[in-house]
Design a protein around this motif. Sequence first.
Motif, PDB file in Angstrom:
ATOM      1  N   ASP A   9       8.027 -22.891  -3.361  1.00 35.43           N
ATOM      2  CA  ASP A   9       7.947 -24.163  -2.659  1.00 35.43           C
ATOM      3  C   ASP A   9       8.119 -23.866  -1.180  1.00 35.43           C
ATOM      4  N   PHE A  10       7.066 -24.093  -0.407  1.00 33.58           N
ATOM      5  CA  PHE A  10       7.056 -23.645   0.980  1.00 33.58           C
ATOM      6  C   PHE A  10       6.310 -24.667   1.815  1.00 33.58           C
ATOM      7  N   ASN A  11       6.887 -25.107   2.917  1.00 34.32           N
ATOM      8  CA  ASN A  11       6.231 -26.044   3.821  1.00 34.32           C
ATOM      9  C   ASN A  11       6.196 -25.465   5.222  1.00 34.32           C
ATOM     10  N   VAL A  12       5.049 -25.598   5.877  1.00 33.53           N
ATOM     11  CA  VAL A  12       4.891 -25.180   7.259  1.00 33.53           C
ATOM     12  C   VAL A  12       4.250 -26.333   8.010  1.00 33.53           C
ATOM     13  N   THR A  13       4.813 -26.673   9.150  1.00 32.53           N
ATOM     14  CA  THR A  13       4.242 -27.720   9.995  1.00 32.53           C
ATOM     15  C   THR A  13       3.922 -27.125  11.352  1.00 32.53           C
ATOM     16  N   VAL A  14       2.690 -27.292  11.784  1.00 39.21           N
ATOM     17  CA  VAL A  14       2.282 -26.845  13.109  1.00 39.21           C
ATOM     18  C   VAL A  14       2.152 -28.095  13.973  1.00 39.21           C
ATOM     19  N   PRO A  15       2.946 -28.222  15.036  1.00 41.39           N
ATOM     20  CA  PRO A  15       2.846 -29.395  15.905  1.00 41.39           C
ATOM     21  C   PRO A  15       1.446 -29.521  16.499  1.00 41.39           C
ATOM     22  N   LYS A  16       0.950 -30.748  16.590  1.00 43.66           N
ATOM     23  CA  LYS A  16      -0.389 -30.992  17.131  1.00 43.66           C
ATOM     24  C   LYS A  16      -0.547 -30.430  18.543  1.00 43.66           C
ATOM     25  N   SER A  17       0.543 -30.317  19.272  1.00 41.07           N
ATOM     26  CA  SER A  17       0.468 -29.797  20.645  1.00 41.07           C
ATOM     27  C   SER A  17       0.009 -28.338  20.674  1.00 41.07           C
ATOM     28  N   PHE A  18       0.101 -27.630  19.532  1.00 43.53           N
ATOM     29  CA  PHE A  18      -0.328 -26.242  19.468  1.00 43.53           C
ATOM     30  C   PHE A  18      -1.838 -26.103  19.239  1.00 43.53           C
ATOM     31  N   TYR A  19      -2.487 -27.197  18.864  1.00 40.79           N
ATOM     32  CA  TYR A  19      -3.908 -27.122  18.549  1.00 40.79           C
ATOM     33  C   TYR A  19      -4.727 -26.968  19.827  1.00 40.79           C
ATOM     34  N   ILE A  20      -5.758 -26.166  19.728  1.00 44.28           N
ATOM     35  CA  ILE A  20      -6.659 -25.949  20.860  1.00 44.28           C
ATOM     36  C   ILE A  20      -7.526 -27.184  21.013  1.00 44.28           C
ATOM     37  N   LYS A  21      -7.659 -27.660  22.212  1.00 41.60           N
ATOM     38  CA  LYS A  21      -8.509 -28.820  22.482  1.00 41.60           C
ATOM     39  C   LYS A  21      -9.951 -28.365  22.621  1.00 41.60           C
ATOM     40  N   ASN A  22     -10.867 -29.157  22.095  1.00 42.32           N
ATOM     41  CA  ASN A  22     -12.308 -28.828  22.213  1.00 42.32           C
ATOM     42  C   ASN A  22     -12.813 -29.110  23.601  1.00 42.32           C
TER      43      ASN A  22
ATOM     44  N   SER B 251       0.843  -1.186   0.000  1.00 45.31           N
ATOM     45  CA  SER B 251       0.000   0.000   0.000  1.00 45.31           C
ATOM     46  C   SER B 251       0.882   1.241   0.000  1.00 45.31           C
ATOM     47  N   LYS B 252       0.282   2.384  -0.311  1.00 45.71           N
ATOM     48  CA  LYS B 252       1.032   3.641  -0.333  1.00 45.71           C
ATOM     49  C   LYS B 252       1.568   3.988   1.046  1.00 45.71           C
ATOM     50  N   SER B 253       0.914   3.482   2.079  1.00 43.90           N
ATOM     51  CA  SER B 253       1.377   3.753   3.439  1.00 43.90           C
ATOM     52  C   SER B 253       2.522   2.821   3.835  1.00 43.90           C
ATOM     53  N   GLU B 254       3.093   2.127   2.852  1.00 44.29           N
ATOM     54  CA  GLU B 254       4.268   1.278   3.039  1.00 44.29           C
ATOM     55  C   GLU B 254       3.977  -0.001   3.816  1.00 44.29           C
ATOM     56  N   ILE B 255       2.718  -0.329   4.016  1.00 49.33           N
ATOM     57  CA  ILE B 255       2.373  -1.592   4.664  1.00 49.33           C
ATOM     58  C   ILE B 255       2.447  -2.691   3.618  1.00 49.33           C
ATOM     59  N   GLN B 256       3.184  -3.739   3.948  1.00 46.13           N
ATOM     60  CA  GLN B 256       3.328  -4.863   3.028  1.00 46.13           C
ATOM     61  C   GLN B 256       2.790  -6.115   3.697  1.00 46.13           C
ATOM     62  N   GLU B 257       1.964  -6.854   2.973  1.00 46.78           N
ATOM     63  CA  GLU B 257       1.431  -8.116   3.454  1.00 46.78           C
ATOM     64  C   GLU B 257       1.759  -9.191   2.425  1.00 46.78           C
ATOM     65  N   THR B 258       2.310 -10.306   2.896  1.00 51.72           N
ATOM     66  CA  THR B 258       2.657 -11.415   2.020  1.00 51.72           C
ATOM     67  C   THR B 258       1.777 -12.598   2.374  1.00 51.72           C
ATOM     68  N   LEU B 259       1.140 -13.178   1.358  1.00 50.11           N
ATOM     69  CA  LEU B 259       0.236 -14.302   1.552  1.00 50.11           C
ATOM     70  C   LEU B 259       0.773 -15.526   0.825  1.00 50.11           C
ATOM     71  N   PHE B 260       0.780 -16.663   1.516  1.00 53.16           N
ATOM     72  CA  PHE B 260       1.164 -17.943   0.925  1.00 53.16           C
ATOM     73  C   PHE B 260      -0.041 -18.866   1.004  1.00 53.16           C
ATOM     74  N   CYS B 261      -0.233 -19.658  -0.035  1.00 58.08           N
ATOM     75  CA  CYS B 261      -1.357 -20.596  -0.026  1.00 58.08           C
ATOM     76  C   CYS B 261      -1.023 -21.807  -0.874  1.00 58.08           C
ATOM     77  N   ASN B 262      -1.840 -22.836  -0.721  1.00 62.13           N
ATOM     78  CA  ASN B 262      -1.771 -23.992  -1.596  1.00 62.13           C
ATOM     79  C   ASN B 262      -2.545 -23.615  -2.856  1.00 62.13           C
ATOM     80  N   SER B 263      -1.942 -23.789  -4.011  1.00 62.22           N
ATOM     81  CA  SER B 263      -2.592 -23.353  -5.247  1.00 62.22           C
ATOM     82  C   SER B 263      -3.802 -24.203  -5.613  1.00 62.22           C
ATOM     83  N   LYS B 264      -3.942 -25.372  -5.011  1.00 58.39           N
ATOM     84  CA  LYS B 264      -5.053 -26.265  -5.361  1.00 58.39           C
ATOM     85  C   LYS B 264      -6.295 -26.050  -4.503  1.00 58.39           C
ATOM     86  N   ASP B 265      -6.137 -25.517  -3.316  1.00 53.80           N
ATOM     87  CA  ASP B 265      -7.292 -25.257  -2.458  1.00 53.80           C
ATOM     88  C   ASP B 265      -6.954 -24.140  -1.479  1.00 53.80           C
ATOM     89  N   GLY B 266      -7.982 -23.645  -0.830  1.00 51.23           N
ATOM     90  CA  GLY B 266      -7.782 -22.544   0.110  1.00 51.23           C
ATOM     91  C   GLY B 266      -7.906 -22.967   1.555  1.00 51.23           C
TER      92      GLY B 266
END
Length: 196
Positions: A183-196, A6-21
């Motif tokens: 090519d980008f991989n991110v793994t979130v350990p299951k221990s970080f998931y909120i329990k229901n 943006s003109k206010s110099e804010i930069q946002e970078t988005l990564f996604c899987n190209s096959k689904d959201g």
Amino acid sequence: MAVYQSKSEIQETLFCNSKDGDYVLKIGNDVFGTYAYLNDFINKLSHRFIVNSIKQNNNEIRLVFNYEYSMRDTVVNFENYLEYEVISEDDTYIYGSINSYKNKRKKKLLSKFEIKVLKAKENYFYLSRYLFFHPFENNNSFNLNINGIIQEVTKVSIFKSGKEIDRTDYYKDKKLASFQEVDFNVTVPKSFYIKN
């Protein structure tokens, strides 16, 4: 990878899987530094990380994600009817509008977003929800096939009783600066998931 500037110099970078959201990683900056949100639409979770960068010997920058917290996403229902209308196109861009109607009969236009879409083989509308369609970024039913990614929103119009009552250039300074496959991989350990 999509980078919006943006003109206010804010930069946002988005990564996604190209096959689904189902997963989107957003990296941005605030007064405290660089942060990231990994949004998991399957489990309706957002994971926040502080991001540190380390310069490697071969001039590559390695990002280190330090986990802060996870939170449940609130899905806001979109009760109106959306329609994507193509106005014109050339070899690179599609020029169109996203129209919001009260219902499927399309008699009462509520709002109109005039957009410029960079053509792509995949549909990247779900990335655009993050930047242009708050608070519906977590709503997978709020989706359109635009055959690309929104380069910019050129005009936003609000209608009442069929007449344009408000026109805002709120998103006009936010534009797609670059778009490329990575090519980008991110793994979130299951221990970080909120329990229901």
